[in-house]
Motif scaffolding. Structure first.
Motif, PDB file in Angstrom:
ATOM      1  N   PHE A   1      48.898  81.440  65.443  1.00  0.00           N
ATOM      2  CA  PHE A   1      50.079  81.533  65.709  1.00  0.00           C
ATOM      3  C   PHE A   1      49.617  82.992  64.643  1.00  0.00           C
ATOM      4  CE2 PHE A   1      54.413  82.979  63.357  1.00  0.00           C
ATOM      5  CZ  PHE A   1      55.164  83.349  64.611  1.00  0.00           C
ATOM      6  N   LEU A   2      49.402  83.143  63.634  1.00  0.00           N
ATOM      7  CA  LEU A   2      48.895  83.902  62.842  1.00  0.00           C
ATOM      8  C   LEU A   2      48.000  85.174  62.924  1.00  0.00           C
ATOM      9  CD1 LEU A   2      49.007  82.082  58.989  1.00  0.00           C
ATOM     10  CD2 LEU A   2      51.203  84.217  59.928  1.00  0.00           C
ATOM     11  N   LEU A   3      47.137  84.913  63.443  1.00  0.00           N
ATOM     12  CA  LEU A   3      46.645  85.386  64.437  1.00  0.00           C
ATOM     13  C   LEU A   3      46.328  85.668  65.676  1.00  0.00           C
ATOM     14  CD1 LEU A   3      42.434  82.712  63.941  1.00  0.00           C
ATOM     15  CD2 LEU A   3      43.774  84.906  62.837  1.00  0.00           C
ATOM     16  N   SER A   4      47.768  85.774  66.594  1.00  0.00           N
ATOM     17  CA  SER A   4      47.873  85.715  67.304  1.00  0.00           C
ATOM     18  C   SER A   4      48.743  87.278  67.505  1.00  0.00           C
ATOM     19  CB  SER A   4      48.780  85.075  68.443  1.00  0.00           C
ATOM     20  OG  SER A   4      50.059  84.504  68.044  1.00  0.00           O
ATOM     21  N   LYS A   5      49.493  87.210  65.930  1.00  0.00           N
ATOM     22  CA  LYS A   5      50.108  88.404  65.551  1.00  0.00           C
ATOM     23  C   LYS A   5      49.245  89.366  64.779  1.00  0.00           C
ATOM     24  CE  LYS A   5      53.935  86.026  66.718  1.00  0.00           C
ATOM     25  NZ  LYS A   5      54.701  87.481  68.041  1.00  0.00           N
ATOM     26  N   GLY A   6      48.470  88.785  64.690  1.00  0.00           N
ATOM     27  CA  GLY A   6      47.626  89.791  63.754  1.00  0.00           C
ATOM     28  C   GLY A   6      46.697  89.674  62.260  1.00  0.00           C
ATOM     29  N   TYR A   7      46.750  89.119  61.539  1.00  0.00           N
ATOM     30  CA  TYR A   7      47.144  88.755  60.461  1.00  0.00           C
ATOM     31  C   TYR A   7      45.493  88.412  60.579  1.00  0.00           C
ATOM     32  CZ  TYR A   7      52.180  88.553  60.263  1.00  0.00           C
ATOM     33  OH  TYR A   7      53.632  90.136  60.002  1.00  0.00           O
ATOM     34  N   GLU A   8      44.841  88.799  59.661  1.00  0.00           N
ATOM     35  CA  GLU A   8      43.993  88.166  58.926  1.00  0.00           C
ATOM     36  C   GLU A   8      44.284  86.789  58.317  1.00  0.00           C
ATOM     37  OE1 GLU A   8      40.128  89.162  56.412  1.00  0.00           O
ATOM     38  OE2 GLU A   8      41.258  90.684  57.006  1.00  0.00           O
ATOM     39  N   VAL A   9      43.203  85.829  58.823  1.00  0.00           N
ATOM     40  CA  VAL A   9      43.718  84.435  57.791  1.00  0.00           C
ATOM     41  C   VAL A   9      42.266  84.180  57.430  1.00  0.00           C
ATOM     42  CG1 VAL A   9      44.194  82.486  57.928  1.00  0.00           C
ATOM     43  CG2 VAL A   9      45.563  83.828  59.918  1.00  0.00           C
ATOM     44  N   LEU A  10      42.235  83.833  55.825  1.00  0.00           N
ATOM     45  CA  LEU A  10      41.400  83.095  55.495  1.00  0.00           C
ATOM     46  C   LEU A  10      41.502  81.851  54.853  1.00  0.00           C
ATOM     47  CD1 LEU A  10      40.928  86.044  51.827  1.00  0.00           C
ATOM     48  CD2 LEU A  10      40.039  86.126  54.264  1.00  0.00           C
ATOM     49  N   ASP A  11      41.378  80.732  55.770  1.00  0.00           N
ATOM     50  CA  ASP A  11      41.724  79.184  55.501  1.00  0.00           C
ATOM     51  C   ASP A  11      40.943  78.942  54.493  1.00  0.00           C
ATOM     52  OD1 ASP A  11      42.259  76.750  56.271  1.00  0.00           O
ATOM     53  OD2 ASP A  11      41.385  76.621  58.679  1.00  0.00           O
ATOM     54  N   PHE A  12      41.587  77.926  53.423  1.00  0.00           N
ATOM     55  CA  PHE A  12      40.949  77.267  52.686  1.00  0.00           C
ATOM     56  C   PHE A  12      40.685  76.176  52.927  1.00  0.00           C
ATOM     57  CE2 PHE A  12      41.869  81.311  51.045  1.00  0.00           C
ATOM     58  CZ  PHE A  12      40.856  81.359  49.992  1.00  0.00           C
ATOM     59  N   GLY A  13      41.222  75.025  54.165  1.00  0.00           N
ATOM     60  CA  GLY A  13      40.968  73.785  54.421  1.00  0.00           C
ATOM     61  C   GLY A  13      42.327  73.092  53.832  1.00  0.00           C
ATOM     62  N   THR A  14      42.279  71.697  54.386  1.00  0.00           N
ATOM     63  CA  THR A  14      41.174  71.036  54.888  1.00  0.00           C
ATOM     64  C   THR A  14      41.251  70.985  56.224  1.00  0.00           C
ATOM     65  OG1 THR A  14      40.876  68.450  54.822  1.00  0.00           O
ATOM     66  CG2 THR A  14      43.081  69.131  55.442  1.00  0.00           C
ATOM     67  N   ASN A  15      39.799  70.534  56.388  1.00  0.00           N
ATOM     68  CA  ASN A  15      39.172  70.773  58.297  1.00  0.00           C
ATOM     69  C   ASN A  15      40.094  69.254  58.703  1.00  0.00           C
ATOM     70  OD1 ASN A  15      39.053  73.644  57.391  1.00  0.00           O
ATOM     71  ND2 ASN A  15      37.177  72.829  56.165  1.00  0.00           N
ATOM     72  N   SER A  16      40.435  69.002  58.409  1.00  0.00           N
ATOM     73  CA  SER A  16      40.702  67.395  59.036  1.00  0.00           C
ATOM     74  C   SER A  16      42.451  66.725  58.756  1.00  0.00           C
ATOM     75  CB  SER A  16      39.522  66.691  59.282  1.00  0.00           C
ATOM     76  OG  SER A  16      39.092  65.508  57.840  1.00  0.00           O
ATOM     77  N   THR A  17      42.064  65.635  59.310  1.00  0.00           N
ATOM     78  CA  THR A  17      43.511  64.794  58.888  1.00  0.00           C
ATOM     79  C   THR A  17      42.617  63.459  57.659  1.00  0.00           C
ATOM     80  OG1 THR A  17      42.901  63.218  61.189  1.00  0.00           O
ATOM     81  CG2 THR A  17      44.440  64.881  61.065  1.00  0.00           C
ATOM     82  N   GLU A  18      41.559  63.629  57.505  1.00  0.00           N
ATOM     83  CA  GLU A  18      40.726  62.827  56.630  1.00  0.00           C
ATOM     84  C   GLU A  18      41.611  62.361  55.199  1.00  0.00           C
ATOM     85  OE1 GLU A  18      36.410  61.375  54.609  1.00  0.00           O
ATOM     86  OE2 GLU A  18      36.328  62.576  56.764  1.00  0.00           O
TER      87      GLU A  18
END
Length: 148
Positions: free
Chosen positions: A21-38
């Motif tokens: 959603f954020l990317l579609s609105k033009g925001y820059e996103v820094l993703d600090f994880g997690t990267n799974s449902t583990e």
């Protein structure tokens, strides 16, 4: 505007939706994880998002876990972080207008996706009002200075 985002395993699904959603609105996103449902531990990710804001690598942060409570508790341990757990758009708007919140905390297990995205949108659309609220923030800063 840069938004740091992080979640534990319970918030992973919603984090991915919010990121999209954020990317579609033009925001820059820094993703600090997690990267799974583990299974993992929410303090790890709250710390990384809070530090990114402290270092001015991001303007705001969004943290998601099962209830939002754990993320909010951890984020508020960091000097200069004003994390708000928001369950509706009104809380989101007020956390920005009156408290100048710089981290939004959400609970994947208590919010539907549509409501969560609406909360994010409301939160990002607001500005701090200042005025009488500025003195309150200054009092919070004084407490931080004395305690941290």
């Amino acid at each position: 505007m840069k938004i740091a985002i992080g979640s534990d395993h319970a918030g992973f699904r919603l984090k991915e939706k919010i990121k999209e959603f954020l990317l579609s609105k033009g925001y820059e996103v820094l993703d600090f994880g997690t990267n799974s449902t583990e299974s993992t531990h929410y303090p790890i990710f709250a710390k990384e998002v809070a530090r990114a804001i402290q270092r001015k690598e991001a303007d705001f942060g969004i943290l998601i876990c099962g209830s939002g409570i754990g993320m909010c508790i951890v984020a508020n341990k960091f000097k200069g972080i004003r994390a708000a757990l928001c369950l509706n758009e009104y809380m989101a708007r007020m956390s920005r207008r009156h408290n100048n919140a710089n981290v939004l905390c959400l609970g994947d297990r208590v919010l539907g996706e549509e409501l969560a995205l609406s909360i994010v949108s409301a939160w990002l659309s607001e500005e701090f009002e200042g005025g009488r609220h500025q003195k309150r923030l200054e009092l919070i800063q004084e407490i931080e200075e004395g305690m941290c």
